[in-house]
Enzyme design. Structure first.
Site, PDB file in Angstrom:
ATOM      1  N   ASP A 204      14.138  -1.294 -55.253  1.00  0.00           N
ATOM      2  CA  ASP A 204      14.264  -2.335 -54.226  1.00  0.00           C
ATOM      3  C   ASP A 204      15.688  -2.316 -53.654  1.00  0.00           C
ATOM      4  O   ASP A 204      16.590  -1.706 -54.226  1.00  0.00           O
ATOM      5  CB  ASP A 204      13.951  -3.707 -54.841  1.00  0.00           C
ATOM      6  CG  ASP A 204      13.497  -4.713 -53.800  1.00  0.00           C
ATOM      7  OD1 ASP A 204      13.458  -4.369 -52.597  1.00  0.00           O
ATOM      8  OD2 ASP A 204      13.179  -5.855 -54.174  1.00  0.00           O
ATOM      9  N   HIS A 348       3.773  -1.805 -46.996  1.00  0.00           N
ATOM     10  CA  HIS A 348       4.683  -2.958 -46.996  1.00  0.00           C
ATOM     11  C   HIS A 348       5.917  -2.720 -46.131  1.00  0.00           C
ATOM     12  O   HIS A 348       6.293  -3.573 -45.308  1.00  0.00           O
ATOM     13  CB  HIS A 348       5.087  -3.279 -48.440  1.00  0.00           C
ATOM     14  CG  HIS A 348       6.127  -4.334 -48.578  1.00  0.00           C
ATOM     15  ND1 HIS A 348       5.969  -5.603 -48.069  1.00  0.00           N
ATOM     16  CD2 HIS A 348       7.370  -4.324 -49.167  1.00  0.00           C
ATOM     17  CE1 HIS A 348       7.057  -6.319 -48.342  1.00  0.00           C
ATOM     18  NE2 HIS A 348       7.916  -5.567 -49.008  1.00  0.00           N
TER      19      HIS A 348
END
Ligand code: HEM
Length: 501
Positions: A204, A348
């Site tokens: 991330d 996403h």
């Protein structure tokens, strides 16, 4: 290019946060006036979010004056070369009710003033049975997040649990009886090779916007004017955004220049259920093992392999050669031709940052005109324990874990966090050639029926509509906060009222 075991973390990027501040930033931007998690975001291993109510506003103002010298400004955050020195960083913000208690008017963001509880229905949170048309209650919102009065938040970030606990205790001590601590959320990076990876296992913090005049962009890194994140700076504009022309500068009260809005969401992740779903839905393609098919399905739902490598650059297998800041964000979803053969429209990262524009089939591709205005600075951190062997075996979550999601933007609804969640992730008809695809990671079908579909996640079976009967991520609570500039903190501490728009 070299191949690595499927779905495994490989090596970390030298700085996976992608923000390399310029040695000589734009001198017209006062970095000492901007709180440091807004920009360039805190480097951290452990973080506490101390949510409080204000019990005595006038004493609170005085204590804020004392706390002020501990706030980490954008000028104080260490450059990457100095990272992971022993340091503690602080930031403070106020919710709508806290702003009222301190006589701070609106900086011009209606969703901030309404608060997240009110906006949760539009974000797509699942309604609780007791929800009414006038009083929405999020089914998975914890009792404390439903009931507590949250006036503000103090962020304490550090490099170890011990120093973070110490830092949080110190901040609480400074404010003394002028606050009541209502909720503390504790975040921590995951252990060992999972450091930097969220709980589903994907790296991330890879793609962050490069703010013009402040950040040296890596190849392909999305760039925006600083006003997209920080109020009152260049680029804090409203549409229309006509090709090459600026938008209309937003009206802001003078004190708001240098401030930002923080979206905080406690997002619980159902990791064993997500893994089970992938196990049951591997991409089946000639030559792929079951394990490779599982990894490929997950990568196509996210848009990156677990290592962080984008599938648009390496669509068939994870390839560590792309784990380089000059490669990892250098893609536009249009090679070798526009379409979703390499990366699904629904992935996403493609839903939340559509790096191309597809309004007319066959039209030349360019950057989505809204995108440079719809970038957010993300600064979340995982919370909760690793998946236990018992949970793995039962393929069912029994412990609370997930992401303490944080984003900064100068306006929530156009085009910050809530715009991205509502208008892109939850919208099955976005981007335009798409007609039936939610973001499979964070997309929400509004209401009690949660079934979502995502198309394009199997490149060999383009007609497939992948059905997800349950959410893999549910919101347990959250709030929006004004992150005032330091000059406004001084004025609040001195007892001034700050008039709104
Ligand atoms: C638990 C919840 C979430 C998980 C597990 C998650 C996971 C990820 C991962 C793995 C990436 C790719 C790495 C990176 O670029 O940093 C990513 C990127 C991103 N996410 Fe999320 N995310 C979550 C929630 C959200 C939410 C709520 C939003 C906004 C509404 C969001 C917006 C973005 C954006 C804008 C990017 C960068 C896309 C790009 O520039 O390519 N994410 N997320």
């Amino acid at each position: 290019m070299a191949q690595v075991p499927v779905g495994q973390p490989t090596k970390s990027l030298p700085d996976n946060r992608s923000i390399i501040p310029l040695e000589q930033p734009d001198p017209s931007i006062d970095l000492t006036n901007i709180q440091g998690d807004v920009y360039p975001t805190f480097p951290k291993k452990v973080e506490q979010f101390i949510f409080f109510s204000i019990t005595d506003p006038s004493v609170f103002r005085k204590k804020l004056g004392k706390f002020r010298k501990h706030i980490t400004t954008a000028a104080d955050v260490p450059l990457p070369k100095d990272r992971m020195v022993k340091l503690t960083q602080y930031q403070i913000g106020f919710s709508s009710s806290g702003m009222t208690a301190l006589n701070i008017g609106s900086p011009g963001d209606s969703e901030l003033i309404d608060g997240q509880k009110k906006g949760a229905e539009n974000l797509g949170d699942e309604p609780a049975p007791e929800s009414t048309p006038t009083n929405f209650v999020g089914k998975h919102w914890s009792q404390e997040w439903r009931e507590k009065k949250i006036d503000g938040v103090i962020l304490a970030a550090s490099e170890s649990s011990a120093t973070c606990e110490e830092a949080a205790a110190k901040a609480i001590d400074i404010f003394g009886n002028s606050i009541k601590v209502e909720i503390i959320e504790r975040g921590k990076v995951r252990p060992g090779t999972e450091e930097g990876h969220e709980h589903f296992g994907y790296l991330d913090g890879v793609s962050q916007p490069a703010l013009k005049g402040l950040v040296k962009p890596h190849a392909g890194q999305l760039e925006c004017e600083p006003g997209v994140i920080i109020m009152g700076l260049k680029g804090d504009e409203a549409p229309p955004f006509v090709d090459g022309q600026p938008g209309t500068p937003r009206q802001r009260p003078d004190w708001a220049v240098g401030g930002s809005v923080m979206a905080f969401r406690k997002l619980h992740q159902r990791v064993p259920e997500f893994d089970k779903f992938l196990e049951e839905n591997p991409i089946q393609k000639h030559g792929l093992t079951h394990e490779e098919g599982v990894a490929l399905r997950g990568a196509r739902m996210v848009g990156r392999w677990k290592s962080g490598v984008p599938i648009d650059l390496s669509p068939e297998q994870d390839d560590p050669d792309f784990l380089d800041p000059e490669f990892i964000n250098n893609f536009r979803y249009h090679l070798p031709e526009p379409g979703q053969a390499r990366c699904p429209f629904s992935a996403h990262i493609r839903k939340t940052a559509p790096r191309e524009h597809h309004d007319k089939p066959g039209a030349p591709l360019k950057l989505n005109p809204v995108l440079p205005h719809a970038l957010i600075m993300r600064a979340g951190i995982p919370y909760g324990p690793e998946v236990t062997p018992a949970e793995r075996q039962a393929q069912k979550t029994s412990e609370d874990r997930g992401l303490l999601f944080v984003s900064y933007q100068s306006l929530l609804g156009s085009f910050g966090f809530s715009f991205i969640q509502r208008t892109w992730a939850n919208n099955p008809t976005f981007p335009p050639p798409e007609d039936n695809s939610f973001d499979p990671i964070i997309g929400n079908a509004k209401g009690v029926v949660r079934t979502r579909v995502a198309s394009g996640t199997d490149a060999t079976f383009t007609g497939e509509n992948l059905e997800m009967k349950e959410d893999f991520i549910v919101a347990e609570g959250g709030e929006y906060f004004l992150i005032p500039p330091l000059k406004a903190i001084d004025r609040i501490s001195n007892g001034e009222s700050l008039p709104g728009l």
